[in-house]
Design a protein around this motif. Structure first.
Motif, PDB file in Angstrom:
ATOM      1  N   THR A  37       0.805  -1.223   0.000  1.00 37.17           N
ATOM      2  CA  THR A  37       0.000   0.000   0.000  1.00 37.17           C
ATOM      3  C   THR A  37       0.837   1.272   0.000  1.00 37.17           C
ATOM      4  O   THR A  37       0.777   2.074  -0.930  1.00 37.17           O
ATOM      5  N   ASN A  64      -7.722   3.266   6.364  1.00 39.43           N
ATOM      6  CA  ASN A  64      -8.147   2.552   5.150  1.00 39.43           C
ATOM      7  C   ASN A  64      -7.156   1.492   4.686  1.00 39.43           C
ATOM      8  O   ASN A  64      -7.047   1.217   3.490  1.00 39.43           O
ATOM      9  N   PHE A  92      -3.887   1.536   4.674  1.00 40.94           N
ATOM     10  CA  PHE A  92      -2.609   1.973   4.121  1.00 40.94           C
ATOM     11  C   PHE A  92      -1.432   1.731   5.071  1.00 40.94           C
ATOM     12  O   PHE A  92      -0.273   1.799   4.658  1.00 40.94           O
ATOM     13  N   VAL A 141      -1.184   0.845  -4.532  1.00 43.01           N
ATOM     14  CA  VAL A 141      -2.551   1.178  -4.133  1.00 43.01           C
ATOM     15  C   VAL A 141      -2.659   2.692  -4.028  1.00 43.01           C
ATOM     16  O   VAL A 141      -1.910   3.329  -3.288  1.00 43.01           O
ATOM     17  N   ALA A 186      -4.734   6.529  -3.541  1.00 41.02           N
ATOM     18  CA  ALA A 186      -5.684   7.163  -2.626  1.00 41.02           C
ATOM     19  C   ALA A 186      -6.130   8.494  -3.215  1.00 41.02           C
ATOM     20  O   ALA A 186      -5.359   9.196  -3.880  1.00 41.02           O
ATOM     21  N   ARG A 214      -9.391   4.986  -0.330  1.00 40.94           N
ATOM     22  CA  ARG A 214      -8.664   3.988  -1.110  1.00 40.94           C
ATOM     23  C   ARG A 214      -9.262   3.857  -2.508  1.00 40.94           C
ATOM     24  O   ARG A 214     -10.477   3.724  -2.670  1.00 40.94           O
TER      25      ARG A 214
END
Length: 307
Positions: free
Chosen positions: A37, A85, A87, A112, A114, A120
């Motif tokens: 992430t 979320n 991360f 990932v 944001a 997310r």
């Protein structure tokens, strides 16, 4: 630790982007590429192990406002957002790898995205494939010995032939394995002893299930007798981006422990071929104690790296 984080991966996008090879100087020790992430590289427990950062997204939300970035800060995001979320997972997984092998050097790839408020963004298969392609393009420059990703998608409704048909993922994992760079992936945490999550179910991947204290299978782990390659311990006190610790469980931790141990063996025996190294990795195991799972093996970093 809930691994049902890449909820969009079953509905995949198979577009393939060719990414440029890095121009960074070669890192001499064998490294581990972690795909996750985001990462707080300022933490003293982590910063000396992380040698390079990359951001590869489906969205133009890397720190440089594009979908691709390399270098210092590429894997980061605001600390307040990194604690929400899911991360924090990237920092936790990086710490898990370091806990297994304190000398491991890490290439961290953020995949990932944001939104501006920290929500997310959907992560498609294309981000994972692009991250693996970056690893392949840079494997010699950074002496990458293994890849670890502790994100997955579990879909129990697909029956016996449950593993999604994702040829781009299968192709790049096989390409990396052929180049002596195994891809370690999490089996998932759904208490399923017949099926594991995607992409760990890809046959050429190294699928890692979780063992518990006492050398038995963890109660939460997924397992497939035909596809699970190795077990590793799935409970650990891990470090969050804000510097706090918490006790967490999951095959996500197991994946990092297994991959980091493999890289440790690669650095300990640098002249070994891939086949020799993989054989040694399997030899440096202990049997899994279980009434229902037969013949499975656990990799223990203390046994493997110090024995």
């Amino acid at each position: 630790m809930n691994k049902k984080l890449l909820v969009a991966l079953a509905a995949v996008s198979l577009s393939l982007t060719i990414l440029p090879s890095s121009k960074a100087e070669e890192v001499k020790p064998g490294t581990l590429a972690i795909i996750d992430t985001a990462l707080n590289t300022s933490l003293p427990e982590i910063k000396n192990n992380v040698v390079y950062e990359v951001c590869i997204l489906d969205w133009p939300t890397c720190s440089n406002k594009t979908n691709f970035q390399e270098g210092v800060g590429a894997a980061s995001m605001p600390l307040n957002q990194m604690m929400l979320n899911g991360f924090s997972h990237g920092t936790q997984m990086t710490y898990s790898a370091i806990s297994a092998n304190s000398n491991v050097k890490i290439i961290f790839i953020r995949f990932v995205g944001a939104t501006a408020n920290g929500t997310r963004q959907i992560t498609n298969e294309s981000s994972f494939v692009n991250a693996l392609n970056w690893v392949y393009a840079n494997k010699d420059k950074f002496n990458i010995k293994a890849v670890a990703m502790s994100q997955s998608n579990y879909n129990p409704g697909l029956g016996i032939n449950y593993c999604p048909n994702t040829p781009n993922t299968a192709s790049v994992i096989t390409k990396l394995m052929t180049a002596s760079v195994p891809v370690f992936l999490s089996a998932g945490n759904n208490r399923d002893l017949k099926r594991i999550s995607w992409p760990a179910c890809t046959p050429s991947a190294v699928a890692v299930s979780a063992s518990a204290y006492g050398d038995g299978p963890a109660v939460f782990t997924n397992y497939d007798a035909n596809l699970t390659d190795i077990f590793a311990r799935g409970d650990l006190k891990v470090l969050a981006p804000n510097g706090t610790y918490s006790n967490e469980v999951g095959s996500s931790i197991s994946t990092q422990i297994a991959a980091s141990t493999y890289v440790g063996l690669a650095n300990k025996y640098p002249t070994y071929t891939y086949d020799q190294l993989w054989s040694l990795f399997k030899i440096k195991t202990i049997p899994l104690v279980s009434r229902t799972i037969k013949g499975a093996l656990i990799i223990d970093p203390k046994v493997a790296l110090n024995g």
